[in-house]
Design a protein around this motif. Structure first.
Motif, PDB file in Angstrom:
ATOM      1  N   GLU A 199       0.827  -1.214   0.000  1.00  0.00           N
ATOM      2  CA  GLU A 199       0.000   0.000   0.000  1.00  0.00           C
ATOM      3  C   GLU A 199       0.856   1.257   0.000  1.00  0.00           C
ATOM      4  N   GLN A 221      -3.459  -7.601   0.124  1.00  0.00           N
ATOM      5  CA  GLN A 221      -3.818  -7.283  -1.259  1.00  0.00           C
ATOM      6  C   GLN A 221      -3.288  -8.275  -2.299  1.00  0.00           C
ATOM      7  N   LYS A 224      -4.490 -11.964  -1.828  1.00  0.00           N
ATOM      8  CA  LYS A 224      -5.906 -12.253  -2.138  1.00  0.00           C
ATOM      9  C   LYS A 224      -6.105 -12.242  -3.650  1.00  0.00           C
ATOM     10  N   ARG A 242      -0.112  -0.726  10.023  1.00  0.00           N
ATOM     11  CA  ARG A 242       0.284   0.532   9.373  1.00  0.00           C
ATOM     12  C   ARG A 242       1.015   1.400  10.385  1.00  0.00           C
ATOM     13  N   GLU A 244       1.314   4.387  11.252  1.00  0.00           N
ATOM     14  CA  GLU A 244       0.671   5.695  11.055  1.00  0.00           C
ATOM     15  C   GLU A 244       1.469   6.774  11.764  1.00  0.00           C
ATOM     16  N   LEU A 252      -5.471   3.165  13.679  1.00  0.00           N
ATOM     17  CA  LEU A 252      -4.743   2.276  14.571  1.00  0.00           C
ATOM     18  C   LEU A 252      -3.474   1.831  13.853  1.00  0.00           C
ATOM     19  N   PHE A 255      -5.002  -2.986  12.770  1.00  0.00           N
ATOM     20  CA  PHE A 255      -6.463  -3.038  12.700  1.00  0.00           C
ATOM     21  C   PHE A 255      -6.890  -4.323  12.002  1.00  0.00           C
ATOM     22  N   TYR A 360      -2.146  -1.351  -8.135  1.00  0.00           N
ATOM     23  CA  TYR A 360      -2.927  -2.524  -8.566  1.00  0.00           C
ATOM     24  C   TYR A 360      -4.343  -2.168  -9.028  1.00  0.00           C
ATOM     25  N   GLU A 382     -13.820   7.274   5.992  1.00  0.00           N
ATOM     26  CA  GLU A 382     -13.669   6.239   4.959  1.00  0.00           C
ATOM     27  C   GLU A 382     -13.705   4.873   5.646  1.00  0.00           C
ATOM     28  N   ILE A 383     -14.596   4.030   5.157  1.00  0.00           N
ATOM     29  CA  ILE A 383     -14.749   2.711   5.785  1.00  0.00           C
ATOM     30  C   ILE A 383     -14.105   1.623   4.945  1.00  0.00           C
ATOM     31  N   ALA A 384     -14.166   1.792   3.624  1.00  0.00           N
ATOM     32  CA  ALA A 384     -13.628   0.749   2.744  1.00  0.00           C
ATOM     33  C   ALA A 384     -13.131   1.387   1.473  1.00  0.00           C
ATOM     34  N   SER A 385     -12.214   0.677   0.806  1.00  0.00           N
ATOM     35  CA  SER A 385     -11.857   1.123  -0.537  1.00  0.00           C
ATOM     36  C   SER A 385     -11.587  -0.103  -1.392  1.00  0.00           C
ATOM     37  N   ARG A 389      -9.054  -4.590 -10.535  1.00  0.00           N
ATOM     38  CA  ARG A 389      -7.593  -4.706 -10.455  1.00  0.00           C
ATOM     39  C   ARG A 389      -6.976  -4.746 -11.847  1.00  0.00           C
ATOM     40  N   PHE A 427     -12.322  -5.418  -2.499  1.00  0.00           N
ATOM     41  CA  PHE A 427     -12.247  -4.278  -1.585  1.00  0.00           C
ATOM     42  C   PHE A 427     -11.673  -4.694  -0.238  1.00  0.00           C
ATOM     43  N   GLY A 428     -11.256  -3.694   0.519  1.00  0.00           N
ATOM     44  CA  GLY A 428     -10.805  -3.898   1.908  1.00  0.00           C
ATOM     45  C   GLY A 428     -11.612  -2.966   2.795  1.00  0.00           C
ATOM     46  N   GLY A 430     -12.262  -1.539   6.754  1.00  0.00           N
ATOM     47  CA  GLY A 430     -11.703  -1.427   8.108  1.00  0.00           C
ATOM     48  C   GLY A 430     -12.765  -1.841   9.117  1.00  0.00           C
TER      49      GLY A 430
END
Ligand code: AMO
Length: 459
Positions: A199, A221, A224, A242, A244, A252, A255, A360, A382-385, A389, A427-428, A430
């Protein structure tokens, strides 16, 4: 030594602890017959063995009321001096909050007690004393700071509100997994120790793997994607790491990521899957966690549809409200707060500029600057992205170079694409961020058992 109502005296010396330890009973062959959730007035007159920790203890004349908590809730033990005898009664006077006990007795229907039943005890075992006052009151309206509470997280998690949050977490996890399995997805586990970033390079935790440098994975990523070659529809619910750099209420260092990937579909199908998965989770949680949501005083309203705004539309909306953004720039926190006023619930932002998305993610077409990508938002969060691909090796190599990454570091991944990688998308999500929405919590640490961030490496 007498323990006060709901409180404990500070007994910290080793001598004192040893003396208390010598007063403890052994579990022996006592085994539980009922959890608090099994109790009901129908059990009137039945013998029972219960275990738990003392949530509160109240002495009223010659009667002591113990509210005992177990994993499912509360029950009342009513100790009457003239029925239990002096020795038993004296033993009970030594008890304080958080002490672990076992009680054998007879159940009696009584409308005022939790579950409409109380226990009249015959025997009691003291299994462990709490020798310190916890820093947080279980029932206090004003909570100490998260940092303070995390110091003794195991005890903090006994608060009814925390119990409610983590029961919702459990139900949400079950619902996610059930939804994906019922829809034909295969659950996988991918390595968490990896050799290269997926990422972007910045937020990695390096570690020594034998004599080589390795990293904790930022997401599953690449694995999968590889797994759709053999299993077509896969998912993983597992940790992602991460490093951060900033401390926020929504980030976090470790996570739980809910990752979904599927062959022979594109990003529109992934968005449909994500929306139906979230609807299912919200439905299950609202049906199964009625009491927990009541404890939290929270109710999540679901929108009729998850609107889909393109990145270009978002720029227009922002510009109409006086917030100019250059095309290709990512949205900052101010822009997201403005968007949250326009749409405070779930919505997608789709068709992002390829330059803002990882290598990707597939461009819309050969000459387009847009990508087949989406973020799922809840207000400003943001919950998912996810997205369609790149499934051609040549294009993937080109995208890696554009992102300043060295294709050689990805040889193990790229070579798979020579064996017929099908078109795919995914998608991923959190998991903790979703939980913040399901429980109405504003700090991600409050939906995490033992959060990891810049400040917390223990407990
Ligand atoms: P992304 O990096 O956007 O995409 O992460 C996916 C989702 O994970 C959550 N998230 C976090 N949650 C808590 N703390 C963090 N530090 C944190 N970072 C991310 C967010 C985010 O939307 N591989 C892609 C997904 C994909 O395309 O399949 C990825 O990881 O909710």
């Amino acid at each position: 030594m007498r323990f006060g109502l709901c409180g404990l005296m500070h007994i910290t010396s080793g001598r004192r602890r040893r003396s208390l330890d010598s007063k403890l009973d052994k579990l022996d062959d006592w085994r539980r017959t009922h959890y608090s959730s099994d109790l009901s007035p129908q059990l009137d007159g039945k013998e029972s063995v219960v275990f738990g920790w003392i949530a509160s203890i109240r002495h009223q004349g010659n009667i002591t009321f113990i509210i005992l908590a177990d994993k499912d809730g509360f029950m009342q033990i009513t100790v009457k001096r003239d029925e239990v005898g002096e020795e038993f009664y004296e033993k009970v006077q030594r008890l304080g909050a958080h002490t672990s006990i076992g009680v054998k007795g007879v159940l009696r229907a009584i409308s005022k007690a939790p579950n409409g039943v109380e226990m009249l005890p015959k025997e009691i075992k003291i299994l462990s004393f709490a020798t310190l006052n916890p820093p947080t009151s279980l029932y206090g309206r004003r909570l100490p700071s998260v940092d303070k509470r995390l110091e003794i997280r195991a005890v903090d998690l006994r608060r009814p509100a925390a119990q409610a949050v983590f029961k919702i977490r459990q139900e949400a996890l079950k619902a996610l997994r059930a939804h994906l399995i019922e829809n034909g997805y295969h659950e996988v586990h991918t390595p968490k120790i990896i050799s290269s970033a997926t990422e972007g390079g910045a937020a990695l935790f390096p570690l020594l793997y034998y004599n080589k440098e390795a990293f904790l994975t930022q997401s599953p990523q690449l694995y999968k994607e590889q797994l759709v070659m053999a299993f077509e529809k896969v998912f993983e619910i597992g940790p992602a790491f991460r490093a951060e750099q900033s401390r926020t209420l929504t980030h976090l260092s470790e996570f739980i990521s809910v990752d979904v990937e599927e062959a022979y579909v594109d990003y529109r199908d992934s968005m449909n899957r994500l929306e139906s998965m979230i609807r299912e989770v919200v439905k299950e949680v609202s049906e199964r966690c009625v009491n927990e949501l009541k404890t939290l005083g929270y109710c999540l309203e679901m929108p009729q549809e998850f609107k889909r705004y393109s990145y270009d539309e978002v720029l227009d909306i922002l510009s109409g409200l006086g917030y100019k953004l250059d095309w290709g720039e990512d949205l900052g926190s101010t822009h997201l707060s403005v968007l949250a006023e326009v749409n405070p619930s779930f919505y997608f932002i789709v068709d992002w500029p390829a330059q803002t998305k990882p290598f990707y993610i597939a461009p819309k077409d050969k000459y387009s600057k847009l990508s087949e990508s989406f973020d799922l938002m809840f207000g400003s969060l943001e919950i998912a992205s996810g997205g369609t691909r790149v499934s051609s090796r040549r294009l993937l190599e080109k995208r890696l170079k554009e992102k300043g990454l060295n294709p050689k570091s990805f040889t193990y991944h790229l070579k798979v694409f020579d064996y017929g990688m099908p078109p795919h998308s995914g998608f991923g999500l959190g998991f903790e961020r979703l939980l913040m929405i399901l429980t109405g919590q504003s700090n991600i640490r409050d939906v995490t058992y033992f959060p990891r961030d810049q400040r917390h490496l223990t407990p």
